[in-house]
Structure formats: C-alpha cells, structure tokens
Design an enzyme around this catalytic site. Sequence first.
Site, PDB file in Angstrom:
ATOM      1  N   PHE A 129       0.855  -1.185   0.000  1.00  9.24           N
ATOM      2  CA  PHE A 129       0.000   0.000   0.000  1.00  9.24           C
ATOM      3  C   PHE A 129       0.900   1.248   0.000  1.00  9.24           C
ATOM      4  CE2 PHE A 129      -2.823   3.218   1.692  1.00  9.24           C
ATOM      5  CZ  PHE A 129      -3.962   2.984   0.931  1.00  9.24           C
ATOM      6  N   ASP A 198       2.443  -5.074   8.425  1.00  9.57           N
ATOM      7  CA  ASP A 198       1.224  -4.267   8.369  1.00  9.57           C
ATOM      8  C   ASP A 198       0.042  -5.243   8.287  1.00  9.57           C
ATOM      9  OD1 ASP A 198      -1.024  -2.826   7.481  1.00  9.57           O
ATOM     10  OD2 ASP A 198       0.187  -1.384   6.372  1.00  9.57           O
ATOM     11  N   TYR A 223     -10.534   0.500  10.977  1.00  9.75           N
ATOM     12  CA  TYR A 223     -11.760   0.916  10.280  1.00  9.75           C
ATOM     13  C   TYR A 223     -12.171  -0.046   9.176  1.00  9.75           C
ATOM     14  CZ  TYR A 223      -8.122   3.198   7.401  1.00  9.75           C
ATOM     15  OH  TYR A 223      -6.990   3.462   6.674  1.00  9.75           O
ATOM     16  N   LYS A 224     -11.402  -1.131   8.983  1.00  6.19           N
ATOM     17  CA  LYS A 224     -11.777  -2.109   7.957  1.00  6.19           C
ATOM     18  C   LYS A 224     -12.568  -3.245   8.630  1.00  6.19           C
ATOM     19  CE  LYS A 224      -7.540  -1.114   5.340  1.00  6.19           C
ATOM     20  NZ  LYS A 224      -8.041  -0.252   4.275  1.00  6.19           N
ATOM     21  N   ARG A 393     -12.650  -4.880  -6.744  1.00  8.21           N
ATOM     22  CA  ARG A 393     -12.269  -5.491  -5.469  1.00  8.21           C
ATOM     23  C   ARG A 393     -13.504  -5.725  -4.600  1.00  8.21           C
ATOM     24  NH1 ARG A 393      -8.183  -2.692  -1.170  1.00  8.21           N
ATOM     25  NH2 ARG A 393      -9.934  -1.271  -1.039  1.00  8.21           N
TER      26      ARG A 393
HETATM   27  C1  PLP Z   1      -1.993  -1.908   3.928  1.00  8.70           C
HETATM   28  C2  PLP Z   1      -2.468  -0.548   4.312  1.00  8.70           C
HETATM   29  N1  PLP Z   1      -1.708   0.237   5.111  1.00  8.70           N
HETATM   30  C3  PLP Z   1      -2.133   1.472   5.478  1.00  8.70           C
HETATM   31  C4  PLP Z   1      -3.353   1.961   5.053  1.00  8.70           C
HETATM   32  C5  PLP Z   1      -3.858   3.330   5.411  1.00  8.70           C
HETATM   33  O1  PLP Z   1      -3.224   3.935   6.459  1.00  8.70           O
HETATM   34  P1  PLP Z   1      -3.919   5.171   7.212  1.00  8.70           P
HETATM   35  O2  PLP Z   1      -5.011   4.632   8.040  1.00  8.70           O
HETATM   36  O3  PLP Z   1      -2.812   5.791   7.942  1.00  8.70           O
HETATM   37  O4  PLP Z   1      -4.500   6.074   6.162  1.00  8.70           O
HETATM   38  C6  PLP Z   1      -4.168   1.175   4.248  1.00  8.70           C
HETATM   39  C7  PLP Z   1      -5.492   1.699   3.800  1.00  8.70           C
HETATM   40  O5  PLP Z   1      -6.235   1.117   3.081  1.00  8.70           O
HETATM   41  C8  PLP Z   1      -3.718  -0.097   3.858  1.00  8.70           C
HETATM   42  O6  PLP Z   1      -4.465  -0.874   3.073  1.00  8.70           O
END
Ligand code: PLP
Length: 434
Positions: A129, A198, A223-224, A393
């Site tokens: 990401f 991550d 939030y997912k 997706r």
């Molecule tokens: C793998 C990954 N890392 C980080 C993020 C987003 O990070 P943040 O919440 O800091 O915007 C996402 C968002 O979809 C993601 O898929």
Amino acid sequence: MTTLQDCQALDAQDALRPLRERFALPQGVIYLDGNSLGAQPRAAAARVAEVVQQEWGQGLITSWNKAGWITLPERLGDQFAPWIGAGAGEVVFTDTTSINLYKVLTAAARIAREDAPARTKLISERSNFPTDLYIAQSVCQEYGLELVLLEPEEIAGALQDDVAISMLTHVNYRTGAMHDMAAVTAAAHARGILCVWDLCHSAGAVPVDLKGADADFAVGCSYKYLNGGPGAPAFVWAHPRLINRFWQPLSGWFGHAEPFKFVPDYHPAQGIQRYLCGTQPMVSMSVLQCGLDIYTEAERFGGMAALRAKSLALTDLFIRLVEERCQGHGLGLATPREHAARGSQVCLTREEGLGVEGKDSGAYAIVQALIARGVIGDFRKGDGTGRHKDILRFGFTPLYVGFEDVWHAVEHLRQVLESGEWQQPGFNTLNAVT
Ligand SMILES: Cc1ncc(COP(=O)(O)O)c(C=O)c1O
C-alpha cells in the site's frame, strides 16, 4: 451449477449468522467493501450519544478519570490482543496506521543501526500500500537506508546480510494475496533482519499469530474488518523483547512515564504505552469499542477459526459463481485460489482496452454500475506496467456477509456485464475516492 437455494441453505447452517444482527446495514445493500470501511455496529449510535451527552457533556474533563478515557487505548489493546496472537500490555490503539508505521520503522532503524550498522537496506513489496512505501522513504532518508522494492517471488532471495528491515503487508490490498508470516519471519531472522508487518487487511479477517511467528513489530487499522468507524484509531504492537529498547520518535507526553508530572525532560513509559504520542480522539476511540465487542462476542461462536472457515467459503463461492456465470466479459482473477495464500477479499481483473471506446479497462465503470444497484465494492487502478491490472475489489467480512448476498452480487455483476449498462457516461466519470 450452484443455485440460489444452495446459498440459502448455507446461510441456514451458518453458526455466525446471529452476528449479522449486530450491524446496522442499510436495506437493499450488499456490502462487499468491509475491507476498506467496515459496516456500522448497531451499538455505535447509542455509544456516540452516551460519550457526547454524558461523558463529555456532563462529565466534562472529569471523564478522563471517571469514564476511564485515559486508559482506553491500552484497554482496547488488551481486548483485541488475542486476535493477533499478542499478549496483554503489548498492543495500544492510537493515531493512524501511517503514523504508527513511522514509529515502529524508526524504532527498527535505530535498533538495526546499533546492532548491525553495516546493513544498508530496507526491503518491501512494490505493490505494498503506497502510504507504507511513502513512510519507509522518509525513514530511509533519515537513517541512510536504501529502500528496495520487490515482487513477492523475489522476497525470499532478497533476505540477505545487507538487509536491516523487512516491511511487508501480510495481505496485499490489491490482490488479496497473503504472505506466510511465520515462514518469512523465520527466514528473515535467520539472516538477522527485523520484521515489521502491516496487518490492515488481516486484523479480524484471517488468523494472525504475531508471537507464534516471532515477528518484531506490527501495525494495522481498525476501520476495515474491525468496524471501528471512519478514521478510527489504528493499533501498534512491539515484541516485548524490543518494546523498551528505544524511544519511538514521536515522543509526546502520553508516552511519557509520568505525563502529569509535567517535567521538561522526556522519560519514556515502560511497555507499549511509550508508543502513544498525544491526546487521543475519545469519541472515535469509544465507538471503536463497539466494533471490538463484536469480536469478543464472536469468540462464543467459534472465534477466528469459524470466521476464517466462513470467509474462505464465501470467497470460494464468489470465485466459483463468477466463473460459472460471468464468462466472456474479460474478467480474470488476481486473488490466489490456494486457501493458505488468500486473505478475505477477491479481486477480479479486467484487461486494458475493454472500456468504452477502448479507453480503459471498464473496471471502474462496472464497479459504479454495481454500486448503483446496491452492490458495493471498489476499484483499484492498475500500476500501468501490465503486472497489476485494473481491479474490481470485493471484500467478504464473515461477521455480516451471507452466502445469499454472494449469489445476488454475482447475479448483479452478470446483468451489468450482459446489459452493457456500465457503459453509461455517468458510470465512467471518476470520483475523488474510487
Ligand atoms: C496496507 C495498508 N496500510 C495502510 C493503510 C492506510 O493507512 P492510514 O489509516 O494511515 O491512512 C491502508 C489503507 O487502506 C492499507 O491498506
């Protein structure tokens, strides 16, 4: 051929079905985007009202003590820790994934500089990401490291003695492909490399065992799949052997050993509390608890083993139905068929040139036409190299997605493709958020 009745029978046998009632899903919507923003827990609205009217409105500043605001980041961390194979006192919810990644990557860079100063590389995946890569670029600049971007099949060979840190996302946002965390971490550790994971697309979606895999640091968002609400605080974990080795770089007062002594010098708290920085958003943090409570309740229904079994059954069904019913429209599969290598989403590809007047792939417009019918997924643009094509997706949150939903979603996709309704101009105008 799989029929609608087959899918209804699967819902009737689904032991997790009662948990769907914990969500306030809008009528007529099939929500397949919980991998981007989770659905709203039914308890959320009342909790917001309670925090705003009682805790803030009546309790005012006394709520930092009386309502337990001050310890909420750690309490939520302890509540959620078992779902990622972490122990009590090892996880806090705070800030965003991007910010937490900056903290742990910096801590890892400081540890590597002390333990193995000759190592010069931080490796990651080219299709990680983007925020992860952007944060890594900043840390590399600060610590004189080279950021090396790899394709997944190149990672094993790249784990060499010149690498300081491996930073990988467990489940890829674009393909839904999942790394073998234990195997990658073991191979990296055999070469003295620190592993940062991550978990944005893993937490609550697939089994994660950070301690079992002996990982070093992890971050992820809530939030997912955790259904914490838009912009809800993310989490951070550090292995106990590393937690106290360095300050994290954002040395704010909430990470201080004694914040209310108001001394001029920074002395980090012991343990994961040092990964806090400043005052946390209590309305958002309180709502997040509603999402985590559903996971706590899910333990009674078989916990992660049951969620994972249902998630795989849902994604298997979606793949099978698309292949049975949507032939001849240029769709492909980006997500691994192998269960061990699949997260909780399915990504369909579409070739460039199949869009209106051959301008693009048409994937974006197909997603928009589906959304207009109440089937919400999302679109991710290809990388322009041909390796990663445009993607439709679809995320499958087993807490609230049912088998009949999958059947109807694919039927809508079939109708959108066969009628050509996606070609309407309104579906071909790009929104700011795709
Ligand atoms: C793998 C990954 N890392 C980080 C993020 C987003 O990070 P943040 O919440 O800091 O915007 C996402 C968002 O979809 C993601 O898929």
